[in-house]
Design an enzyme around this catalytic site. Sequence first.
Site, PDB file in Angstrom:
ATOM      1  N   GLU A  72     -32.933 -56.591 -40.385  1.00 56.98           N
ATOM      2  CA  GLU A  72     -33.404 -56.595 -39.033  1.00 56.98           C
ATOM      3  C   GLU A  72     -32.818 -55.571 -37.978  1.00 56.98           C
ATOM      4  OE1 GLU A  72     -35.810 -59.131 -36.205  1.00 56.98           O
ATOM      5  OE2 GLU A  72     -34.724 -60.373 -37.675  1.00 56.98           O
TER       6      GLU A  72
ATOM      7  N   ASP B 111     -28.789 -44.719 -39.765  1.00 60.89           N
ATOM      8  CA  ASP B 111     -29.642 -44.898 -38.964  1.00 60.89           C
ATOM      9  C   ASP B 111     -30.024 -43.656 -38.213  1.00 60.89           C
ATOM     10  OD1 ASP B 111     -31.604 -47.143 -38.163  1.00 60.89           O
ATOM     11  OD2 ASP B 111     -30.902 -46.639 -36.076  1.00 60.89           O
TER      12      ASP B 111
ATOM     13  N   PHE C  61     -39.096 -35.321 -46.016  1.00 60.96           N
ATOM     14  CA  PHE C  61     -39.930 -36.778 -45.566  1.00 60.96           C
ATOM     15  C   PHE C  61     -39.942 -37.128 -44.257  1.00 60.96           C
ATOM     16  CE2 PHE C  61     -36.355 -39.452 -44.068  1.00 60.96           C
ATOM     17  CZ  PHE C  61     -35.299 -38.603 -44.453  1.00 60.96           C
ATOM     18  N   GLY C  62     -40.655 -37.930 -43.879  1.00 56.52           N
ATOM     19  CA  GLY C  62     -40.626 -38.164 -42.477  1.00 56.52           C
ATOM     20  C   GLY C  62     -41.421 -37.351 -41.397  1.00 56.52           C
TER      21      GLY C  62
ATOM     22  N   LYS D 115     -31.819 -27.745 -46.702  1.00 55.71           N
ATOM     23  CA  LYS D 115     -31.940 -29.014 -45.450  1.00 55.71           C
ATOM     24  C   LYS D 115     -30.535 -29.575 -45.595  1.00 55.71           C
ATOM     25  CE  LYS D 115     -34.051 -32.906 -44.031  1.00 55.71           C
ATOM     26  NZ  LYS D 115     -34.923 -34.341 -44.446  1.00 55.71           N
TER      27      LYS D 115
HETATM   28  O1  LIG Z   1     -33.606 -48.183 -42.400  1.00 54.61           O
HETATM   29  P1  LIG Z   1     -33.610 -47.552 -43.794  1.00 54.61           P
HETATM   30  O2  LIG Z   1     -33.881 -48.343 -44.942  1.00 54.61           O
HETATM   31  O3  LIG Z   1     -32.484 -46.491 -44.085  1.00 54.61           O
HETATM   32  O4  LIG Z   1     -35.040 -46.587 -43.878  1.00 54.61           O
HETATM   33  P2  LIG Z   1     -35.890 -46.114 -42.675  1.00 54.61           P
HETATM   34  O5  LIG Z   1     -36.891 -45.183 -43.088  1.00 54.61           O
HETATM   35  O6  LIG Z   1     -36.541 -47.222 -41.980  1.00 54.61           O
HETATM   36  O7  LIG Z   1     -34.748 -45.453 -41.785  1.00 54.61           O
HETATM   37  P3  LIG Z   1     -34.468 -45.486 -40.198  1.00 54.61           P
HETATM   38  O8  LIG Z   1     -34.591 -46.967 -39.885  1.00 54.61           O
HETATM   39  O9  LIG Z   1     -33.113 -44.730 -40.085  1.00 54.61           O
HETATM   40  O10 LIG Z   1     -35.805 -44.655 -39.346  1.00 54.61           O
HETATM   41  C1  LIG Z   1     -35.487 -43.230 -39.335  1.00 54.61           C
HETATM   42  C2  LIG Z   1     -36.769 -42.789 -38.891  1.00 54.61           C
HETATM   43  O11 LIG Z   1     -36.694 -41.524 -38.814  1.00 54.61           O
HETATM   44  C3  LIG Z   1     -37.088 -40.600 -39.536  1.00 54.61           C
HETATM   45  N1  LIG Z   1     -36.099 -39.518 -40.237  1.00 54.61           N
HETATM   46  C4  LIG Z   1     -34.933 -39.912 -40.078  1.00 54.61           C
HETATM   47  N2  LIG Z   1     -34.150 -38.482 -40.701  1.00 54.61           N
HETATM   48  C5  LIG Z   1     -35.261 -37.659 -40.986  1.00 54.61           C
HETATM   49  C6  LIG Z   1     -35.292 -36.606 -41.749  1.00 54.61           C
HETATM   50  O12 LIG Z   1     -34.215 -36.026 -42.170  1.00 54.61           O
HETATM   51  N3  LIG Z   1     -36.334 -35.922 -41.920  1.00 54.61           N
HETATM   52  C7  LIG Z   1     -37.371 -36.548 -41.322  1.00 54.61           C
HETATM   53  N4  LIG Z   1     -37.510 -37.603 -40.873  1.00 54.61           N
HETATM   54  C8  LIG Z   1     -36.516 -38.288 -40.660  1.00 54.61           C
HETATM   55  C9  LIG Z   1     -37.683 -41.339 -40.699  1.00 54.61           C
HETATM   56  O13 LIG Z   1     -38.695 -40.952 -41.329  1.00 54.61           O
HETATM   57  C10 LIG Z   1     -37.876 -42.554 -40.151  1.00 54.61           C
HETATM   58  O14 LIG Z   1     -39.126 -42.578 -39.507  1.00 54.61           O
HETATM   59 MG   LIG Z   2     -35.118 -48.706 -40.973  1.00 51.99          MG
END
Ligand SMILES: O=P(O)(O)OP(=O)(O)OP(=O)(O)OC[C@H]1O[C@@H](n2cnc3c(O)ncnc32)[C@H](O)[C@@H]1O
Ligand SMILES: [Mg+2]
Length: 202
Positions: A46, A75, A159-160, A182
């Site tokens: 959490e 994080d 991603f993300g 990247k």
């Molecule tokens: O906690 P874990 O299991 O590591 O996986 P998570 O995806 O929940 O990871 P975080 O809690 O650290 O949240 C990170 C957020 O920021 C975004 N993010 C982080 N690094 C990124 C990157 O290199 N490119 C694009 N988005 C990124 C990612 O997509 C998440 O929405």
């Molecule tokens: Mg997370």
Amino acid sequence: MNKVTLPFSQLVLASNNAGKLKELQAMLGEHIEVLPQSRFISEEAEETGLSFIENAIIKARHASQASGLPALADDSGLAVDALGGAPGIYSARYADGQGDAANNTKLLDALKHVADEQRGARFICALALVRHADDPVPIICEGAWEGRILHAAQGEHGFGYDPLFLVPELGVSSAELPAEQKNQLSHRARAMVLLRARLGLV
Ligand SMILES: O=P(O)(O)OP(=O)(O)OP(=O)(O)OC[C@H]1O[C@@H](n2cnc3c(O)ncnc32)[C@H](O)[C@@H]1O
Ligand SMILES: [Mg+2]
């Protein structure tokens, strides 16, 4: 490959994010055997901290506890100037856990009346490495990557939030960069340079 003597030869990567795991593995894999935490646990820690650093430590301890191995957590998130730094530590949960596409739609919507010059943003990454679950001195390294939020998604890599993150010097989104590029430029790459130096890996 540089041979170094670390106090450990295996490390658990405390993340369930496939994109992150791939990037971290590419950055560390030649030095240390890295194992995804999914080998040991399925439930997520959490993320109750108020900072990237606190959350990274929570996740690293959780994975180390489950595996009995040293663990590295990341994080990270996106801090947008026009939103006072949001979504920040709540980046993954920005659209209430509905995933990357919903997060990106919500971000575009929040910025729809914001002009280019006010669309500054940065990705932030905190890495925490614990040697064991109760490690009183976690190793912490941070990195940031400055950019701007685009008006529409561009690119298929990464991603993300990558499709919305303009890398101003290159004029492309971070989702348009090949993984190798990247991994040289990103917030995660910058934090990892510091971590490798702390661990004596070159
Ligand atoms: O906690 P874990 O299991 O590591 O996986 P998570 O995806 O929940 O990871 P975080 O809690 O650290 O949240 C990170 C957020 O920021 C975004 N993010 C982080 N690094 C990124 C990157 O290199 N490119 C694009 N988005 C990124 C990612 O997509 C998440 O929405
Ligand atoms: Mg997370």
